[in-house]
Design a protein around this motif. Structure first.
Motif, PDB file in Angstrom:
ATOM      1  N   ASP A 364       0.804  -1.224   0.000  1.00  0.00           N
ATOM      2  CA  ASP A 364       0.000   0.000   0.000  1.00  0.00           C
ATOM      3  C   ASP A 364       0.841   1.280   0.000  1.00  0.00           C
ATOM      4  OD1 ASP A 364      -2.575  -1.366   2.192  1.00  0.00           O
ATOM      5  OD2 ASP A 364      -2.210  -1.611   0.043  1.00  0.00           O
ATOM      6  N   LYS A 365       1.969   1.236   0.659  1.00  0.00           N
ATOM      7  CA  LYS A 365       2.918   2.347   0.741  1.00  0.00           C
ATOM      8  C   LYS A 365       2.395   3.543   1.525  1.00  0.00           C
ATOM      9  CE  LYS A 365       5.430   1.214  -3.475  1.00  0.00           C
ATOM     10  NZ  LYS A 365       4.644   0.010  -3.812  1.00  0.00           N
ATOM     11  N   THR A 366       1.121   3.898   1.366  1.00  0.00           N
ATOM     12  CA  THR A 366       0.513   4.996   2.114  1.00  0.00           C
ATOM     13  C   THR A 366      -0.883   4.580   2.541  1.00  0.00           C
ATOM     14  OG1 THR A 366      -0.491   6.041   0.175  1.00  0.00           O
ATOM     15  CG2 THR A 366       1.763   6.700   0.730  1.00  0.00           C
ATOM     16  N   CYS A 367      -1.548   5.430   3.311  1.00  0.00           N
ATOM     17  CA  CYS A 367      -2.957   5.211   3.643  1.00  0.00           C
ATOM     18  C   CYS A 367      -3.760   5.082   2.355  1.00  0.00           C
ATOM     19  CB  CYS A 367      -3.474   6.386   4.481  1.00  0.00           C
ATOM     20  SG  CYS A 367      -5.266   6.424   4.688  1.00  0.00           S
ATOM     21  N   ARG A 368      -4.713   4.139   2.342  1.00  0.00           N
ATOM     22  CA  ARG A 368      -5.508   3.904   1.130  1.00  0.00           C
ATOM     23  C   ARG A 368      -6.754   4.785   1.071  1.00  0.00           C
ATOM     24  NH1 ARG A 368      -3.826  -0.383  -1.885  1.00  0.00           N
ATOM     25  NH2 ARG A 368      -4.933   0.781  -3.499  1.00  0.00           N
ATOM     26  N   ILE A 374      -0.466   9.866   4.034  1.00  0.00           N
ATOM     27  CA  ILE A 374       0.144   9.453   5.290  1.00  0.00           C
ATOM     28  C   ILE A 374       0.926   8.162   5.050  1.00  0.00           C
ATOM     29  CG2 ILE A 374      -0.318   8.640   7.636  1.00  0.00           C
ATOM     30  CD1 ILE A 374      -0.772  11.604   7.258  1.00  0.00           C
ATOM     31  N   PRO A 375       2.218   8.107   5.411  1.00  0.00           N
ATOM     32  CA  PRO A 375       3.027   6.925   5.092  1.00  0.00           C
ATOM     33  C   PRO A 375       2.543   5.677   5.814  1.00  0.00           C
ATOM     34  CG  PRO A 375       4.224   8.420   6.533  1.00  0.00           C
ATOM     35  CD  PRO A 375       3.005   9.150   6.096  1.00  0.00           C
ATOM     36  N   ALA A 376       2.856   4.527   5.221  1.00  0.00           N
ATOM     37  CA  ALA A 376       2.371   3.245   5.732  1.00  0.00           C
ATOM     38  C   ALA A 376       2.791   3.004   7.174  1.00  0.00           C
ATOM     39  CB  ALA A 376       2.885   2.107   4.839  1.00  0.00           C
ATOM     40  N   ARG A 377       3.969   3.454   7.542  1.00  0.00           N
ATOM     41  CA  ARG A 377       4.473   3.153   8.884  1.00  0.00           C
ATOM     42  C   ARG A 377       3.675   3.867   9.966  1.00  0.00           C
ATOM     43  NH1 ARG A 377      10.465   5.410   8.156  1.00  0.00           N
ATOM     44  NH2 ARG A 377      10.169   4.221   6.256  1.00  0.00           N
ATOM     45  N   TRP A 378       2.869   4.867   9.580  1.00  0.00           N
ATOM     46  CA  TRP A 378       2.027   5.574  10.540  1.00  0.00           C
ATOM     47  C   TRP A 378       0.575   5.100  10.496  1.00  0.00           C
ATOM     48  CZ3 TRP A 378       3.916  11.185   9.121  1.00  0.00           C
ATOM     49  CH2 TRP A 378       5.256  11.309   9.495  1.00  0.00           C
ATOM     50  N   CYS A 379       0.294   4.094   9.682  1.00  0.00           N
ATOM     51  CA  CYS A 379      -1.086   3.658   9.469  1.00  0.00           C
ATOM     52  C   CYS A 379      -1.454   2.462  10.353  1.00  0.00           C
ATOM     53  CB  CYS A 379      -1.297   3.296   7.994  1.00  0.00           C
ATOM     54  SG  CYS A 379      -1.231   4.728   6.888  1.00  0.00           S
ATOM     55  N   GLU A 380      -2.734   2.148  10.360  1.00  0.00           N
ATOM     56  CA  GLU A 380      -3.271   1.020  11.103  1.00  0.00           C
ATOM     57  C   GLU A 380      -3.825  -0.003  10.109  1.00  0.00           C
ATOM     58  OE1 GLU A 380      -6.260   2.977  13.339  1.00  0.00           O
ATOM     59  OE2 GLU A 380      -4.834   4.209  14.488  1.00  0.00           O
ATOM     60  N   ALA A 381      -3.691  -1.287  10.446  1.00  0.00           N
ATOM     61  CA  ALA A 381      -4.209  -2.348   9.574  1.00  0.00           C
ATOM     62  C   ALA A 381      -5.709  -2.512   9.825  1.00  0.00           C
ATOM     63  CB  ALA A 381      -3.469  -3.651   9.842  1.00  0.00           C
ATOM     64  N   HIS A 382      -6.468  -2.512   8.735  1.00  0.00           N
ATOM     65  CA  HIS A 382      -7.932  -2.597   8.838  1.00  0.00           C
ATOM     66  C   HIS A 382      -8.435  -3.829   8.082  1.00  0.00           C
ATOM     67  CE1 HIS A 382     -12.162  -1.553   8.580  1.00  0.00           C
ATOM     68  NE2 HIS A 382     -12.089  -1.607   7.261  1.00  0.00           N
ATOM     69  N   HIS A 383      -9.429  -4.530   8.672  1.00  0.00           N
ATOM     70  CA  HIS A 383     -10.075  -5.658   7.997  1.00  0.00           C
ATOM     71  C   HIS A 383     -11.129  -5.137   7.023  1.00  0.00           C
ATOM     72  CE1 HIS A 383      -8.514  -7.662  11.631  1.00  0.00           C
ATOM     73  NE2 HIS A 383      -8.519  -8.762  10.904  1.00  0.00           N
ATOM     74  N   LEU A 384     -11.022  -5.512   5.764  1.00  0.00           N
ATOM     75  CA  LEU A 384     -12.056  -5.127   4.807  1.00  0.00           C
ATOM     76  C   LEU A 384     -13.386  -5.775   5.174  1.00  0.00           C
ATOM     77  CD1 LEU A 384     -10.034  -5.320   1.469  1.00  0.00           C
ATOM     78  CD2 LEU A 384     -10.717  -3.269   2.736  1.00  0.00           C
ATOM     79  N   ASP A 385     -13.339  -7.036   5.597  1.00  0.00           N
ATOM     80  CA  ASP A 385     -14.520  -7.708   6.133  1.00  0.00           C
ATOM     81  C   ASP A 385     -14.317  -7.835   7.636  1.00  0.00           C
ATOM     82  OD1 ASP A 385     -15.738  -8.122   3.624  1.00  0.00           O
ATOM     83  OD2 ASP A 385     -14.397  -9.817   3.254  1.00  0.00           O
ATOM     84  N   PRO A 386     -15.171  -7.214   8.454  1.00  0.00           N
ATOM     85  CA  PRO A 386     -14.968  -7.203   9.904  1.00  0.00           C
ATOM     86  C   PRO A 386     -14.788  -8.600  10.479  1.00  0.00           C
ATOM     87  CG  PRO A 386     -16.745  -5.731   9.287  1.00  0.00           C
ATOM     88  CD  PRO A 386     -16.396  -6.504   8.056  1.00  0.00           C
ATOM     89  N   TRP A 387     -13.840  -8.713  11.391  1.00  0.00           N
ATOM     90  CA  TRP A 387     -13.590  -9.994  12.043  1.00  0.00           C
ATOM     91  C   TRP A 387     -14.844 -10.495  12.756  1.00  0.00           C
ATOM     92  CZ3 TRP A 387      -9.996 -13.690  12.264  1.00  0.00           C
ATOM     93  CH2 TRP A 387     -10.016 -14.575  13.348  1.00  0.00           C
ATOM     94  N   SER A 388     -15.576  -9.601  13.327  1.00  0.00           N
ATOM     95  CA  SER A 388     -16.785  -9.989  14.059  1.00  0.00           C
ATOM     96  C   SER A 388     -17.854 -10.584  13.161  1.00  0.00           C
ATOM     97  CB  SER A 388     -17.362  -8.775  14.796  1.00  0.00           C
ATOM     98  OG  SER A 388     -17.704  -7.750  13.866  1.00  0.00           O
ATOM     99  N   LYS A 389     -17.732 -10.370  11.829  1.00  0.00           N
ATOM    100  CA  LYS A 389     -18.725 -10.893  10.890  1.00  0.00           C
ATOM    101  C   LYS A 389     -18.125 -11.983  10.007  1.00  0.00           C
ATOM    102  CE  LYS A 389     -21.369  -6.585  10.759  1.00  0.00           C
ATOM    103  NZ  LYS A 389     -21.938  -5.528   9.887  1.00  0.00           N
TER     104      LYS A 389
END
Length: 430
Positions: A364-368, A374-389
């Motif tokens: 990704d290199k940056t926030c999508r 914002i550079p990737a090293r400052w970002c958070e990993a997000h689930h496209l499909d929520p783990w709860s679902k």
């Protein structure tokens, strides 16, 4: 009646000087005997000081010129009329204001050619910084003391006086002479204020020039700069090279700025990444992307993951450079196949571990979030499909988002659209 006789004595003196200098404009000073040239050089510096003092004094009395001519200040008007640098003239105006307000002896010394503008600037800065609690008599003694050191008229001053650098140090300690009972206390306050101001102004800018070079502009406190210079000079020592500690064998033949520039690269390569802060799921790691065939041959190029670079977060480097980096600790080579898929980036049992975060950053290199840099090293990993679902925590189902866009992703008041390139677009629900 001559033109000069119709002028005031001040304007007449300037006109006479200009006429006299115009008459010798074609004369070559190189033909003069050396003793005469020595005298001429010192007299020219004194003349320049006198001219500068008169200009400063005139500017200080010419606020009406700026008002009538619609200029922001008289320095700006003079600069426009003469093609000179307004910042320099405004700097002179500050000294002139200080001299006119409180330090007449400084102006008088300049007027007779005994103090240069640089010396006057240092002296007035030191005098202006005197604490409010000392009396006028102590202030006068401080002015007399520093002017004497600058002009060389004091017995403890060298012939010709101290230059600006030494005068600055002497001005900082002038309380030792005029008010020793409060000198240490005030010096401690001054240093604390200087350190706080330096901390507030500290900055570092990194800008790619587009020609394989990057300009790094830094403004740091003096102790930090001294430490950096000490570290760099350790790498520029030929003796260090001969001792096998990475010094530069050509340092003696290079200008200092070039030797230190090369030493800066050596310093970074010798940092211990294990002692650097953890961010983005792993300690600081340089990621190099390179085709497997190019890795094993001398020709080709590679990509160095650089979130701050203009080229989509990837800086192109030579394959030789990549192979050299691969020999350095904490350099992670991401070897790519024919379709640029990651062949080997590390495996882990737990998902979204450091290795997976590294892979997401490489991809990704940056926030999508659309348009976000914002550079990737400052970002958070997000689930496209929520783990709860029932979503899976794998690379295909993960995306990097900055804190702002990650918040929007989970905000029920926002809608999210996935764009063709994988970016995320957000809209506020109506």
């Amino acid at each position: 009646m001559s033109l000069t006789s119709a002028l005031s004595p001040i304007s007449e003196a300037v006109a006479v000087c200009r006429d006299a200098l115009g008459e010798v404009a074609e004369r070559q000073p190189g033909y003069l005997p050396m003793p005469e040239r020595e005298t001429l050089l010192t007299e020219l510096v004194a003349l320049e000081a006198q001219v500068t003092e008169l200009r400063m004094r005139t500017m200080a009395a010419s606020g009406d010129v700026a008002s009538v001519r619609g200029a922001r200040d008289v320095a700006g008007w003079v600069a426009l009329q003469t093609g000179t640098e307004p910042l320099r003239l405004r700097s002179e105006s500050k000294v002139a204001t200080s001299v006119d307000r409180a330090w007449p002896r400084v102006g008088a010394a300049m007027a007779r050619g005994a103090l240069s503008l640089e010396q006057a600037r240092v002296i007035t800065a030191g005098l202006d910084a005197l604490p409010a609690r000392i009396d006028d008599e102590a202030r006068t003694r401080a002015e007399v003391h520093l002017v004497g050191l600058g002009t060389g008229e004091r017995e403890d001053a060298p012939e010709g006086g101290y230059g600006p650098r030494h005068l600055r140090m002497l001005a900082e300690r002038v309380l030792d002479v005029v008010a020793p009972e409060i000198a240490e206390e005030e010096d401690a306050k001054r240093l604390a204020a200087l350190e706080a101001a330096a901390h507030a102004k500290t900055s570092l800018k990194i800008r790619s020039l587009g020609d394989g070079l990057t300009r790094i502009t830094a403004l740091v406190p003096d102790p930090i700069a001294a430490r950096l210079a000490t570290y760099l000079d350790a790498f520029t020592s030929p003796r260090q090279h001969h001792a096998g500690t990475g010094g530069n064998p050509d340092a003696e033949r290079l200008p200092q700025h070039r030797a230190r520039g090369l030493a800066f690269g050596a310093l970074l390569e010798h940092l211990d990444p294990a002692k650097l802060p953890v961010h983005g799921g792993d300690a600081t790691t340089v990621i190099v992307t390179i085709d497997h065939d190019q890795l094993t041959h001398h020709l080709g190029t590679a990509g160095l993951l650089d979130p701050g670079h203009d080229n989509g977060g990837e800086l192109r480097i030579s394959a030789d450079h990549a192979r050299r980096l691969a020999c350095t600790a904490r350099i992670l080579p991401a070897v790519l196949g024919g379709k640029s898929e990651v062949l080997d980036l590390g495996r882990a049992r737990r998902l979204f571990t450091a290795a997976q975060r590294t892979a997401l950053g490489l991809r990704d290199k940056t926030c999508r979030g659309e348009g976000c840099s914002i550079p990737a090293r400052w970002c958070e990993a997000h689930h496209l499909d929520p783990w709860s679902k029932g979503g899976k925590t794998n690379l295909d189902d993960g995306v990097l988002l900055c804190a702002f866009h990650h918040h929007l992703e989970h905000d029920p008041a926002s809608t999210t659209t996935r764009l063709a390139n994988g970016d995320r677009r957000y809209h506020r629900r109506t």
